[in-house]
Each structure stands twice: as C-alpha cells, then as structure tokens.
Design an enzyme around this catalytic site. Structure first.
Site, mmCIF file in Angstrom:
data_model
loop_
_atom_site.group_PDB
_atom_site.id
_atom_site.type_symbol
_atom_site.label_atom_id
_atom_site.label_comp_id
_atom_site.label_asym_id
_atom_site.label_seq_id
_atom_site.Cartn_x
_atom_site.Cartn_y
_atom_site.Cartn_z
ATOM 1 N N ASP A 1 0.851 -1.176 0.000
ATOM 2 C CA ASP A 1 0.000 0.000 0.000
ATOM 3 C C ASP A 1 0.896 1.238 0.000
ATOM 4 O O ASP A 1 2.095 1.150 0.213
ATOM 5 C CB ASP A 1 -0.973 -0.016 1.177
ATOM 6 C CG ASP A 1 -0.278 0.042 2.530
ATOM 7 O OD1 ASP A 1 0.940 0.264 2.575
ATOM 8 O OD2 ASP A 1 -0.963 -0.140 3.544
ATOM 9 N N SER A 2 0.321 2.391 -0.251
ATOM 10 C CA SER A 2 1.134 3.600 -0.429
ATOM 11 C C SER A 2 1.547 4.243 0.883
ATOM 12 O O SER A 2 2.413 5.113 0.902
ATOM 13 C CB SER A 2 0.344 4.625 -1.237
ATOM 14 O OG SER A 2 -0.748 5.117 -0.472
ATOM 15 N N GLY A 3 0.917 3.839 1.989
ATOM 16 C CA GLY A 3 1.120 4.513 3.264
ATOM 17 C C GLY A 3 0.099 5.603 3.505
ATOM 18 O O GLY A 3 0.028 6.172 4.596
ATOM 19 N N GLY A 4 -0.725 5.891 2.492
ATOM 20 C CA GLY A 4 -1.696 6.967 2.622
ATOM 21 C C GLY A 4 -2.670 6.764 3.765
ATOM 22 O O GLY A 4 -2.919 7.678 4.557
ATOM 23 N N ASP B 1 -7.872 -7.352 1.049
ATOM 24 C CA ASP B 1 -6.862 -7.500 2.096
ATOM 25 C C ASP B 1 -7.454 -7.025 3.406
ATOM 26 O O ASP B 1 -8.379 -6.201 3.418
ATOM 27 C CB ASP B 1 -5.608 -6.674 1.778
ATOM 28 C CG ASP B 1 -5.771 -5.230 2.252
ATOM 29 O OD1 ASP B 1 -5.305 -4.905 3.354
ATOM 30 O OD2 ASP B 1 -6.382 -4.422 1.511
ATOM 31 N N CYS C 1 -13.923 -28.055 9.971
ATOM 32 C CA CYS C 1 -12.670 -27.555 9.417
ATOM 33 C C CYS C 1 -11.606 -28.654 9.446
ATOM 34 O O CYS C 1 -11.517 -29.434 10.400
ATOM 35 C CB CYS C 1 -12.189 -26.345 10.219
ATOM 36 S SG CYS C 1 -10.621 -25.661 9.669
ATOM 37 N N CYS D 1 -8.219 -27.891 8.973
ATOM 38 C CA CYS D 1 -6.900 -27.272 9.108
ATOM 39 C C CYS D 1 -6.083 -28.017 10.152
ATOM 40 O O CYS D 1 -6.603 -28.840 10.926
ATOM 41 C CB CYS D 1 -7.028 -25.793 9.479
ATOM 42 S SG CYS D 1 -7.453 -25.467 11.206
ATOM 43 N N CYS E 1 -7.457 -27.638 13.777
ATOM 44 C CA CYS E 1 -8.679 -28.371 14.094
ATOM 45 C C CYS E 1 -8.486 -29.882 14.055
ATOM 46 O O CYS E 1 -9.216 -30.630 14.719
ATOM 47 C CB CYS E 1 -9.793 -27.949 13.141
ATOM 48 S SG CYS E 1 -10.401 -26.274 13.468
#
Length: 370
Positions: free
Chosen positions: A93-96, A266, A304, A306, A309
């Site tokens: 990201d730009s940091g904005g 994101d 789940c 994963c 789990c």
C-alpha cells in the site's frame, strides 16, 4: 505489462467473476484474499506456512517499513522478497491510509503530507513522489498510488477535497514511476457520495492504470452503506482489469464484495482477532479464550480440516492463550487464515460451477446464526 488480468468465468446472476492475476512472480487465482504482512511478516507465521495454507499474494505496509527498518536497508538486502523470504508476489500500500489516520500527528498540503512517527515522534514528509520512491526501493510487484482517505463520517466538502487531491496525486505517482517491473494501481475515493465516486473513477480510468483499488470503505460506515457504494462504484471500473476492495476481510463482506465484482481483498482482521483469541467458524465468530470453553474438547470448527482443528481442542487452545503461550495465537492464526483461504477457494469453485449465488446464500445463513 508487469501485471495483467484474465477473466475465466463470470456469474450470470451477480457480478462475481473468477479470474487469474498474472504477475512476474507467478499467477494468482482470483477472487483472492491477501493476508497483511505489515512489518514484512504475517504475524506469527513463517512464509512457508502462509504458502502452505494457500496464500499466494501478500500485502506489506509502506508507512511502517519506511519508518522501520527503512526502505534503503531493504533495498540493500535485495528487496522485500529476499528480505522476508517470500517468493510469491507482494502488493504494497502507499502509506496513505496510515498517514491520514494519524489525524493530530499530520498536516496536509497540496505537495504532500507532514506527519510525526508513531514510534518516536520524529517528523517526516510523504508526497506522491516519495511514496513511489519508497515502494520502488521495497521492490513490490504491485504499488498503490498515494491517496487521501477521507474519514467516516465527514462533510461532502471534505470528501470532495480528498477525492480531487487523490486524482491529482495519482497522476503525479504515474509520472514518478520508474520501475518497469512494478505495476501501479490507482485508488478510487469519494466517501459515500455517488457523484464523487463517479468523478474519481472517471479521473483514474482516464489514467489507464493496470488495476484499481476502491479505498475509503470499511472505515466505520455501516456495511449496508459500503455495499451500496460498491453497487454503483464497481461498474465504473474497466471490466478487463482487477478490482481491489481495500481493508475488507470479514467473511460476509468478502462474499458480498465478490458478488459485486471485486477480485482482490486485504485485511488484518483474520490475524488480528486470532491474536485476541477469536476465530472464524461456519457458525460465525467464536471467542475461544472465554471460560465456557475451558472443558470443551471439540475442535475450533468441527467442519474444518486445518492443522489446528485436526490436532487440538478448544480447551487446549484456551489454556495456551490464558497461559500466554505463543503457540496458542499461532494455532488460532493458522485456523483463521485457512478459513479465509478455503472460503476464497470455495467461492471461486462456485463461480466456475455456476452456483455462486446458492453458495453465498447457504454460507451466510449459517454465518448469521451467531
């Protein structure tokens, strides 16, 4: 082009689409969720673990890396990929957003923004040119244009001023771009005002970016308002280019975003709530650190598969978290990332098979029970 986009299939009843984002470091199937590696790390996870869970594109934060350890140090290390040991593509990201969220610590001018570091109070200046120089030093595959994110709520005039400055800064970012191996995406602003969103999209589409972010949402507005803004904003963006809804990561919002034609997302949410002892389940969020799970020997989510789990119980994970054992938040993070990556895989499969709407309705019926 360093980044291009192919649409594989579009859902006939919604705006949902399955595609492929082509980058120099590999193809990424969309819709895609990007875990956030703010400080050049997805918190508690190794890069290999993120990859094995299904992560293919990650986000890192220009503002934080500029302050610590510094963009020049990362450039000396061979760039962000080598520095953090990640071989897949990276979006910065730009940091904005971070700069503008500092509020009392920053001063906005047409040339750029003066701000004080949240770390040591030192004063710094970010302009569109500086944001590009820092991102080029980091060496990300996709850089974001420096924008001004208007807060919610704000006046129409404040939203208009931020939107118009974002358009001017987008042009300056494009003119300052030097790296041929780094794509630059523009960011649509305009708050919750339709005419401002339309003007912002028009300005940015004329600049012909290879992809477009939708900023200024998920900043405190009700979800139904965010969905309304997406309803009229997404169709303004080129069909053949990727659309990126910034800062959104709740499963229900991911589904609603995809249904409106968004390709990229994101958010820190899955990893942040994991560190607070909260996990996603098919039935909604579960706060595993609560006392009611002290003798609960079921997995976090019985549906789940994963690693967490398959091997551990709610009681054990609660014990680890209450004892401040780092394994506890590693296990909740593994689960939450798996949950979101699996959700995106299922969404893509449903689009390809022509039953996305049915999948969305069924998922949200369970999710909204809690």
């Amino acid at each position: 082009m360093t980044v291009s986009f192919s649409i594989i299939k579009e859902d006939a009843r919604t705006g949902a689409r399955a595609g492929v984002l082509h980058t120099l470091r590999g193809d990424v199937e969309t819709p895609v969720f990007m875990p956030v590696g703010t400080q050049a790390t997805v918190k508690t996870m190794t890069p290999r673990e993120v990859w094995d869970l299904g992560g293919r594109l990650i986000l890192s934060n220009t503002y934080h890396l500029y302050l610590r350890p510094g963009a020049n140090l990362i450039r000396e290390a061979g760039g962000l990929h080598r520095f953090m040991g990640w071989t897949g593509p990276i979006l910065t990201d730009s940091g904005g957003f971070q700069v503008f969220s500092l509020a009392s610590l920053r001063r906005i001018e047409e040339e750029g923004v003066w701000f004080r570091s949240h770390i040591d109070g030192s004063e710094h200046f970010f302009s569109p040119e500086k944001a590009m120089a820092v991102q080029e030093a980091l060496g990300s595959d996709i850089a974001m244009a420096f924008d001004q994110c208007a807060p919610y709520p704000c006046t129409y005039e404040e939203a208009r001023e931020a939107m118009e400055r974002t358009s001017r800064w987008a042009l300056r970012c494009k003119e300052a771009r030097r790296r041929e191996d780094q794509a630059l995406f523009g960011i649509v602003q305009g708050g919750v005002h339709r005419d401002l969103r339309e003007k912002s999209a028009k300005d940015l589409v004329e600049l012909d970016f290879p992809g477009y972010g939708i900023g200024g949402l998920s900043v405190g507005e009700p979800k139904d308002i965010m969905y309304q803004v997406l309803d009229y904003t997404v169709p303004l963006l080129p069909r053949e280019k990727p659309r990126y809804l910034m800062g959104v990561g709740s499963p229900d919002c991911l589904l609603e975003g995809v249904a409106r034609g968004v390709d990229m997302f994101d958010c820190v949410l899955p990893t942040r709530i994991a560190r607070n002892g909260t996990v996603f389940t098919r039935e909604g969020k579960l706060v595993v650190r609560n006392a009611e799970y002290a003798r609960d020997f079921r997995p976090l989510d019985p549906e789940c598969n994963c690693y967490t789990c398959r091997h551990f119980t709610r009681a054990y994970i609660r014990h680890l978290i209450k004892a401040n054992e780092v394994l506890g938040i590693r296990l909740t993070t593994v689960h939450n990332l798996h949950f979101v990556f699996e959700l995106m895989r299922n969404i893509r499969r449903a689009i390809l098979e022509g039953n996305f709407l049915e999948y969305k309705v069924a998922f949200l019926a369970h999710w909204n029970k809690n």
